[in-house]
Design an enzyme around this catalytic site. Structure first.
Site, PDB file in Angstrom:
ATOM      1  N   SER A 141      42.664  45.999  30.002  1.00 47.07           N
ATOM      2  CA  SER A 141      41.948  44.755  29.698  1.00 47.07           C
ATOM      3  C   SER A 141      41.897  44.621  28.183  1.00 47.07           C
ATOM      4  O   SER A 141      42.084  45.617  27.461  1.00 47.07           O
ATOM      5  CB  SER A 141      40.522  44.869  30.252  1.00 47.07           C
ATOM      6  OG  SER A 141      39.688  43.864  29.730  1.00 47.07           O
ATOM      7  N   TYR A 154      32.568  49.365  32.026  1.00 49.99           N
ATOM      8  CA  TYR A 154      33.882  48.705  32.077  1.00 49.99           C
ATOM      9  C   TYR A 154      34.679  49.009  30.807  1.00 49.99           C
ATOM     10  O   TYR A 154      35.854  49.382  30.858  1.00 49.99           O
ATOM     11  CB  TYR A 154      33.662  47.196  32.237  1.00 49.99           C
ATOM     12  CG  TYR A 154      34.901  46.395  32.545  1.00 49.99           C
ATOM     13  CD1 TYR A 154      35.363  46.265  33.851  1.00 49.99           C
ATOM     14  CD2 TYR A 154      35.606  45.745  31.535  1.00 49.99           C
ATOM     15  CE1 TYR A 154      36.499  45.507  34.137  1.00 49.99           C
ATOM     16  CE2 TYR A 154      36.738  44.993  31.814  1.00 49.99           C
ATOM     17  CZ  TYR A 154      37.177  44.870  33.119  1.00 49.99           C
ATOM     18  OH  TYR A 154      38.301  44.130  33.399  1.00 49.99           O
TER      19      TYR A 154
HETATM   20  P1  NAD Z   1      39.603  40.789  41.864  1.00 45.50           P
HETATM   21  O1  NAD Z   1      38.157  41.012  42.179  1.00 45.50           O
HETATM   22  O2  NAD Z   1      40.243  39.510  42.228  1.00 45.50           O
HETATM   23  O3  NAD Z   1      40.489  41.930  42.543  1.00 45.50           O
HETATM   24  C1  NAD Z   1      40.117  43.255  42.550  1.00 45.50           C
HETATM   25  C2  NAD Z   1      40.889  43.950  43.629  1.00 45.50           C
HETATM   26  O4  NAD Z   1      40.466  45.327  43.651  1.00 45.50           O
HETATM   27  C3  NAD Z   1      40.599  43.374  45.032  1.00 45.50           C
HETATM   28  O5  NAD Z   1      41.782  43.419  45.801  1.00 45.50           O
HETATM   29  C4  NAD Z   1      39.568  44.345  45.586  1.00 45.50           C
HETATM   30  O6  NAD Z   1      39.549  44.394  46.989  1.00 45.50           O
HETATM   31  C5  NAD Z   1      40.088  45.652  44.982  1.00 45.50           C
HETATM   32  N1  NAD Z   1      39.100  46.714  44.957  1.00 45.50           N
HETATM   33  C6  NAD Z   1      37.850  46.703  44.434  1.00 45.50           C
HETATM   34  N2  NAD Z   1      37.263  47.891  44.630  1.00 45.50           N
HETATM   35  C7  NAD Z   1      38.160  48.663  45.284  1.00 45.50           C
HETATM   36  C8  NAD Z   1      38.131  49.993  45.778  1.00 45.50           C
HETATM   37  N3  NAD Z   1      37.071  50.781  45.637  1.00 45.50           N
HETATM   38  N4  NAD Z   1      39.231  50.456  46.421  1.00 45.50           N
HETATM   39  C9  NAD Z   1      40.321  49.665  46.584  1.00 45.50           C
HETATM   40  N5  NAD Z   1      40.401  48.405  46.131  1.00 45.50           N
HETATM   41  C10 NAD Z   1      39.323  47.929  45.505  1.00 45.50           C
HETATM   42  O7  NAD Z   1      39.723  41.140  40.318  1.00 45.50           O
HETATM   43  P2  NAD Z   1      40.867  40.860  39.245  1.00 45.50           P
HETATM   44  O8  NAD Z   1      40.288  40.001  38.210  1.00 45.50           O
HETATM   45  O9  NAD Z   1      42.144  40.478  39.904  1.00 45.50           O
HETATM   46  O10 NAD Z   1      40.984  42.313  38.607  1.00 45.50           O
HETATM   47  C11 NAD Z   1      42.110  43.149  38.776  1.00 45.50           C
HETATM   48  C12 NAD Z   1      42.194  44.102  37.600  1.00 45.50           C
HETATM   49  O11 NAD Z   1      42.412  43.359  36.396  1.00 45.50           O
HETATM   50  C13 NAD Z   1      40.916  44.918  37.362  1.00 45.50           C
HETATM   51  O12 NAD Z   1      41.261  46.229  36.988  1.00 45.50           O
HETATM   52  C14 NAD Z   1      40.263  44.180  36.224  1.00 45.50           C
HETATM   53  O13 NAD Z   1      39.432  45.022  35.466  1.00 45.50           O
HETATM   54  C15 NAD Z   1      41.474  43.748  35.441  1.00 45.50           C
HETATM   55  N6  NAD Z   1      41.230  42.643  34.514  1.00 45.50           N
HETATM   56  C16 NAD Z   1      40.796  41.428  34.984  1.00 45.50           C
HETATM   57  C17 NAD Z   1      40.576  40.402  34.064  1.00 45.50           C
HETATM   58  C18 NAD Z   1      40.138  39.042  34.495  1.00 45.50           C
HETATM   59  O14 NAD Z   1      39.824  38.230  33.612  1.00 45.50           O
HETATM   60  N7  NAD Z   1      40.093  38.725  35.764  1.00 45.50           N
HETATM   61  C19 NAD Z   1      40.808  40.628  32.716  1.00 45.50           C
HETATM   62  C20 NAD Z   1      41.228  41.867  32.288  1.00 45.50           C
HETATM   63  C21 NAD Z   1      41.450  42.868  33.210  1.00 45.50           C
END
Ligand code: NAD
Length: 259
Positions: A141, A154
């Protein structure tokens, strides 16, 4: 359609929604078979991948548990799906000042956002070494590079995964196995939608206004990155052109960390 990854298998943790699903689709479009993982309904994701003409397996491991991750790898092996590409994407968020941060939330963020990548990597690397080819992509991130208040767990986990990425890259630097991190800024997924809803509620403002505020606080482009764009970056990191891209933390953040 290019079939850059035909015959390869990619495990994408947390790929039932958001960025993980975007990456799974991007890799599948290049011919990779996919092992999906994550909570919630997985059938929509599985159908979307299968429609691209590749195999889509699903395992519901809770990646906060080492034993579940071992079961996931056992499941993949028994389905002849040896992991060539590992995308550590599963992640959660919680927002509070340190003194108010619930201990169990700290533990689960560290387990899901950081320790899971250690466990999947330790299990995937022996097979990648046998083939002398592999790709590990850790979804960090902008918070892997800079901090924000109220996101202690985080930010700690994401800085940690950038460190883990570098060590993994170095330990395999003379091989065909690379490891890199992608550092997105804001991406409009369920994880961010919750933060937007909380912000709108707390300030009594519209969702539109909350979105405007969220972007203008951090992201100079004033635009969300999309899961599809991150999927395309993952495809590049899997391509021969990226054979010598090792240990980088690649920001895709609309200028957030350039400031
Ligand atoms: P999201 O909530 O849409 O997806 C998260 C996914 O992780 C889902 O499929 C959920 O079921 C799964 N998950 C959660 N806990 C779990 C567990 N214990 N075991 C297995 N699966 C699990 O979120 P996102 O925004 O798509 O985030 C995905 C990644 O990207 C994360 O690591 C997040 O930190 C990172 N990220 C997101 C953003 C953003 O702005 N959305 C920015 C930077 C980084």
């Amino acid at each position: 359609m290019s079939q850059l990854l035909k015959g390869k298998t990619a495990l994408v943790t947390g790929s039932t929604s958001g960025i993980g699903l975007g990456i799974a689709i991007g890799l599948a479009k290049q011919g990779a078979n996919i092992v999906l993982n994550g909570f919630g309904d997985h059938h929509v994701a599985q159908t979307q991948i299968e429609q691209l003409g590749v195999q889509a397996l699903y395992h519901g491991a809770d990646v906060s548990k080492a034993k579940d991750i071992e079961d996931l790898f056992g499941f993949a092996e028994s389905n002849h799906a040896n992991i060539d590409i590992l995308v550590n994407n599963a992640g959660i968020q919680y927002v509070a000042n340190i003194e108010d941060f619930p201990v169990e939330r700290w533990d689960s963020i560290i387990a899901i956002n950081l320790s899971s990548a250690f466990h999947t990597s330790r299990l995937a690397l022996p097979y990648m070494k046998k083939k002398n080819w592999g790709r590990i992509i850790n979804i960090a991130s902008a918070h892997g590079l800079v901090a924000s208040a109220q996101k202690a767990a985080y930010v700690a986990a994401k800085h940690g995964i950038v460190g883990l990425t570098k060590v993994t890259a170095l330990e395999n630097a003379t091989s065909g196995i690379t490891c890199n991190a992608i550092c997105p800024g804001w991406v409009l997924t369920p994880l961010v939608q919750k933060q937007l809803d909380d912000k709108a509620k707390a300030q009594g403002i519209s969702n539109e206004k909350a979105t405007e505020q969220l972007l203008s606080e951090k992201e100079p482009s004033l635009q969300f990155t999309t899961p599809e764009e991150i999927g395309e970056l993952a495809v590049f990191l899997c391509s021969p052109a990226a054979n010598n891209v090792r240990g980088v933390a690649w920001a895709m953040d609309g200028g957030w960390t350039a400031q």
